[in-house]
Design an enzyme around this catalytic site. Structure first.
Site, PDB file in Angstrom:
ATOM      1  CG  ASN A 294     -44.262  42.918   4.552  1.00  0.00           C
ATOM      2  OD1 ASN A 294     -43.231  43.141   5.187  1.00  0.00           O
ATOM      3  ND2 ASN A 294     -44.390  41.883   3.729  1.00  0.00           N
TER       4      ASN A 294
ATOM      5  CE  LYS B 250     -43.336  43.185   0.496  1.00  0.00           C
ATOM      6  NZ  LYS B 250     -43.673  42.785  -0.878  1.00  0.00           N
TER       7      LYS B 250
ATOM      8  CD  GLU C 126     -49.306  39.748   0.546  1.00  0.00           C
ATOM      9  OE1 GLU C 126     -49.410  40.956   0.767  1.00  0.00           O
ATOM     10  OE2 GLU C 126     -48.221  39.137   0.627  1.00  0.00           O
TER      11      GLU C 126
ATOM     12  N   GLY D  37     -45.721  43.898  -5.888  1.00  0.00           N
ATOM     13  CA  GLY D  37     -44.638  44.767  -6.352  1.00  0.00           C
ATOM     14  C   GLY D  37     -44.609  44.951  -7.858  1.00  0.00           C
TER      15      GLY D  37
ATOM     16  N   GLY E 116     -45.251  48.381  -0.810  1.00  0.00           N
ATOM     17  CA  GLY E 116     -44.685  49.672  -1.237  1.00  0.00           C
ATOM     18  C   GLY E 116     -45.417  50.892  -0.697  1.00  0.00           C
TER      19      GLY E 116
HETATM   20  P1  13P Z   1     -46.826  45.551  -2.674  1.00  0.00           P
HETATM   21  O1  13P Z   1     -47.942  46.308  -2.014  1.00  0.00           O
HETATM   22  O2  13P Z   1     -45.559  46.316  -2.762  1.00  0.00           O
HETATM   23  O3  13P Z   1     -47.254  44.924  -3.972  1.00  0.00           O
HETATM   24  O4  13P Z   1     -46.477  44.312  -1.679  1.00  0.00           O
HETATM   25  C1  13P Z   1     -47.496  43.539  -1.177  1.00  0.00           C
HETATM   26  C2  13P Z   1     -46.933  42.618  -0.167  1.00  0.00           C
HETATM   27  O5  13P Z   1     -46.161  41.729  -0.492  1.00  0.00           O
HETATM   28  C3  13P Z   1     -47.293  42.823   1.244  1.00  0.00           C
HETATM   29  O6  13P Z   1     -46.893  41.746   2.031  1.00  0.00           O
END
Ligand code: 13P
Length: 246
Positions: A9, A11, A163, A169, A231
């Site tokens: 993802n 984002k 999640e 994050g 990330g």
């Molecule tokens: P991170 O791997 O950056 O913690 O994000 C996870 C996430 O929200 C994937 O949708």
């Protein structure tokens, strides 16, 4: 049997050139039996859908309306016309920053499935609720309301992503045991809502600070079928290492 999936993802990251270059390199990753999905910003989907390779495309969001005067929105039908196969729904960032409710998320799921797009349905509890021991209750509610009125065959076209919000994050990862406990609980809830066979066929991904140093331990757990990566999906090397850690 649930299949192995690793989804990235992206984002709201990467400009066009950065995104295209990452997409092209991820598209060449050779991993045998792992399905690889990437969710770039929606403005890149049209172009990326023309690049053939082993990666499947996901949108990060979709409108809860079918079509019409909804300025700025993108419909499930539009995604389908670009051969987008997946769409992330119910992500905690959309739940918290855009006030998305279980009911709205459920509308999106139905529209996606009617347009042959597989939802990646996210659920997760905030830290306060975990500390109070309410995590199972929260996830059960998100599943019951979010998946409401989906037929068994529609559910089988979904991927579930657990999640925990406190792990997204933050660098804090759920332990492999915490992930396994919740994934197994999710299967129990699905088994009660549908049946055991449906529950065991679903792929349930873990997301939240998943990285090369912890992915192998997480993916080794019985009910963890892969990851939804934030990330660490923004670099080919780390994304590849995670895929390889199965
Ligand atoms: P991170 O791997 O950056 O913690 O994000 C996870 C996430 O929200 C994937 O949708």
């Amino acid at each position: 049997m649930s299949r192995k999936v690793v989804a990235g993802n992206w984002k709201m990251n990467l400009n066009y050139n950065e995104a295209l270059s990452l997409f092209n390199s991820v598209n060449t990753i050779s991993a045998k039996d792992v399905e690889i999905i990437v969710a770039p910003a929606s403005i890149y989907l049209a172009e990326f859908s023309k690049c053939s390779g082993r990666v499947k495309l996901a949108a990060q969001n979709v409108s809860n309306f079918k079509s019409g005067a909804y300025t700025g929105e993108i419909s499930a039908q539009m995604l389908n016309s670009l051969n987008v196969e997946y769409c992330i729904v119910g992500h905690s960032e959309r739940r918290s920053y855009y006030n998305e409710t279980d009911q709205l998320i459920n509308q999106k799921l139905h529209l996606l499935l009617e347009n042959n797009i597989s939802p990646i349905f996210c659920c997760g509890e905030i830290l306060k609720d975990r500390e109070k021991g309410l995590h199972n209750t929260i996830i059960e509610q998100q599943l019951k309301h979010g998946l409401q009125d989906l037929t068994k065959s529609q559910l089988l076209n979904c991927i579930i992503a657990y999640e925990p919000v406190w792990a997204i994050g933050t660098g804090l990862t759920a332990t492999a045991e915490q992930a396994q406990q919740m994934h197994s609980f999710i299967r129990d809830v699905i088994s009660q809502l549908y049946d055991l066979e449906t529950a065991s066929s679903l792929s349930i991904l873990y997301g939240g600070s998943c990285k090369p140093s912890n992915s192998a331990e997480l993916f080794a757990k019985k009910d963890v079928n892969g990851g939804l990566i934030g990330g660490a999906a923004l670099k080919k090397e780390t994304f590849n290492e995670i895929i390889d850690s199965f």
